[in-house]
Write an enzyme that holds these catalytic residues in place. Structure first.
Site, PDB file in Angstrom:
ATOM      1  N   CYS A 265      22.207   1.580  -2.322  1.00 52.54           N
ATOM      2  CA  CYS A 265      22.430   0.324  -3.053  1.00 52.54           C
ATOM      3  C   CYS A 265      22.622  -0.872  -2.138  1.00 52.54           C
ATOM      4  CB  CYS A 265      23.638   0.460  -3.982  1.00 52.54           C
ATOM      5  SG  CYS A 265      23.356   1.509  -5.418  1.00 52.54           S
ATOM      6  N   ARG A 336      21.212   9.419   2.095  1.00 53.51           N
ATOM      7  CA  ARG A 336      20.137   8.447   1.870  1.00 53.51           C
ATOM      8  C   ARG A 336      20.456   7.111   2.537  1.00 53.51           C
ATOM      9  NH1 ARG A 336      19.758   8.201  -4.438  1.00 53.51           N
ATOM     10  NH2 ARG A 336      22.003   8.422  -4.128  1.00 53.51           N
TER      11      ARG A 336
END
Length: 439
Positions: A265, A336
């Protein structure tokens, strides 16, 4: 009877498309109130869920083993559902442009199975316009149906914070939007089934899309400011943490800390916004400046490590360096877009092959995504330097003696310790003669 009524009466199913760190907790939450079909293209992931194993560690094996969610990798089964939630990743390419392939692929898959009277809600973070300009045309093309007539579409940005046991789906206000009043009303009511904090109705899909990307862009900019302060204070030989602690006594001082900014994000969403801005003729200055600072922090950490090695009379090329932590944040297996990889790659530029220890990280993901292998705590022997990169609980609980046992049997002045997360007792290590440095 509306679709909401059918869902409550368990006459219509909800589908979750994408069962990762975001989609799986949503599926489990709705599974307590409705009939839920959990779909993911990964047969391996679905097999784990069916065995009662939670690879994300977001809700835990016990919850997964008891959930009523029907997990599947059979796309044709999506026809069974009428309310679809798409929660697939939206990463960036190497050139920092949006990679919409996952959300486009999910739209193609869902479109082939879409039936009249359905509602599709996207949760994947995108720039304003993606849902209506890219996703809806794909759904229409694949289904042969008309959006707004045969099916409706909405957008509700995900706000799940991986590893956070306090701010969960149920406790965070949910922003929802729909392409018309009817769809907005139904979407709101459906989410209210599980979101105890309530929903906020955005006035349009584009507003909801924009709200999501600026939430993380704002945080990214604030952390970049802290990182820049850290660089300045380091040159002035002032401890950044001490400065922030003093400044934090003011009631309106924002509580941010310097560090590596990664994940799916904060390190990604700003690029979605600046990409769209470029398309309409505006080149971002503040957002991209913040991104540049944050993207360079791995290089900055290694630069200071090398300086400390030289000060300790340790040959850099032959130095044994251990890295504690590889995930993008503490207490989550998610790797990630972890920026610890920048530290690893930068060390390799100096000829150093570090040992990476992370008791939480997904070992298979580490190997597949980065071509790296994990070491164990037992492997940390005769080290010249340690980098505490992630604040896992396991590392917070390491004693001075345990950390000391990882090093070579040399005077403390030859031991280099880099505390990226500022979780160690600085005074203790400095008093013991360590070459200690932190952001």
């Amino acid at each position: 009877m509306t679709l909401y009524d059918e869902i409550v009466n368990k006459e219509a199913k909800i589908s979750l498309i994408g069962l990762g760190y975001v989609g799986m907790p949503i599926a489990v939450a709705f599974g307590k109130k409705a009939e839920v079909l959990g779909f993911d293209i990964s047969k391996e992931k679905v097999a784990l869920y069916k065995k009662g194993i939670d690879p994300t560690k977001e809700v835990g094996d016990d919850v997964i083993s008891k959930t009523t969610v029907d997990f599947t990798s059979d796309a044709e089964r999506l026809k069974e559902a009428k309310f679809h939630i798409v929660a697939v990743p939206t990463p960036v390419n190497d050139d920092h442009t949006p990679n919409l392939k996952p959300v486009e692929s999910a739209s193609h898959t869902l479109g082939k199975q879409l039936t009249k009277g359905s509602i599709v809600v996207y949760e994947s973070t995108v720039y304003p316009g993606v849902t209506e300009d890219i996703c809806i045309p794909i759904l229409e093309e694949e289904s042969g149906l008309k959006a707004g007539v045969d099916f409706k579409v909405g957008f509700s940005p995900e706000r799940i914070n991986p590893g956070d046991k306090v701010h969960r789906l149920e406790t965070i206000v949910k922003v929802v939007s729909g392409q018309d009043d009817e769809s907005l009303d139904i979407i709101s009511k459906v989410y209210e089934l599980v979101v105890e904090a309530g929903v906020y109705k955005a006035e349009s899909i584009k507003v909801a899309e924009a709200a999501k990307v600026i939430e993380n862009s704002q945080r990214d900019i604030n952390i970049a400011f802290m990182n820049e302060l850290s660089i300045i204070f380091n040159k002035l030989d002032i401890d950044t943490k001490a400065v922030l602690k003093a400044a934090g006594t003011k009631w309106n001082f924002l509580n941010f800390s310097p560090g590596l900014v990664g994940g799916h994000c904060i390190g990604v969403d700003p690029y979605y916004l600046t990409y769209k801005a470029e398309q309409v003729g505006y080149h971002s200055r503040i957002i991209l400046a913040g991104r540049q600072i944050n993207d360079e922090m791995g290089h900055y950490v290694v630069e200071n490590l090398v300086k400390k090695l030289i000060k300790a009379n340790v040959p850099v090329k032959t130095a044994r360096v251990g890295i504690l932590g590889f995930t993008f944040k503490e207490n989550t297996p998610d790797t990630r877009n972890t920026r610890v990889i920048d530290i690893v790659e930068e060390l390799k530029e100096y000829g150093v092959q570090p040992l990476i220890v992370d008791p939480v990280a997904d070992e298979n993901e580490l190997k597949e995504e980065y071509g790296l292998k994990l070491n164990t705590m037992e492997d940390l022997k005769d080290m010249d330097a340690l980098i505490v990169a992630v604040g896992h609980d396991e590392f917070l609980n390491l004693s001075f003696e345990q950390l000391e046992s990882f090093y070579k049997d040399v005077p403390n002045e030859q031991r280099v310790l880099v505390d990226v997360k500022s979780i160690l007792d600085k005074k203790k290590y400095l008093a013991s003669g360590y070459n200690y440095w932190r952001l």
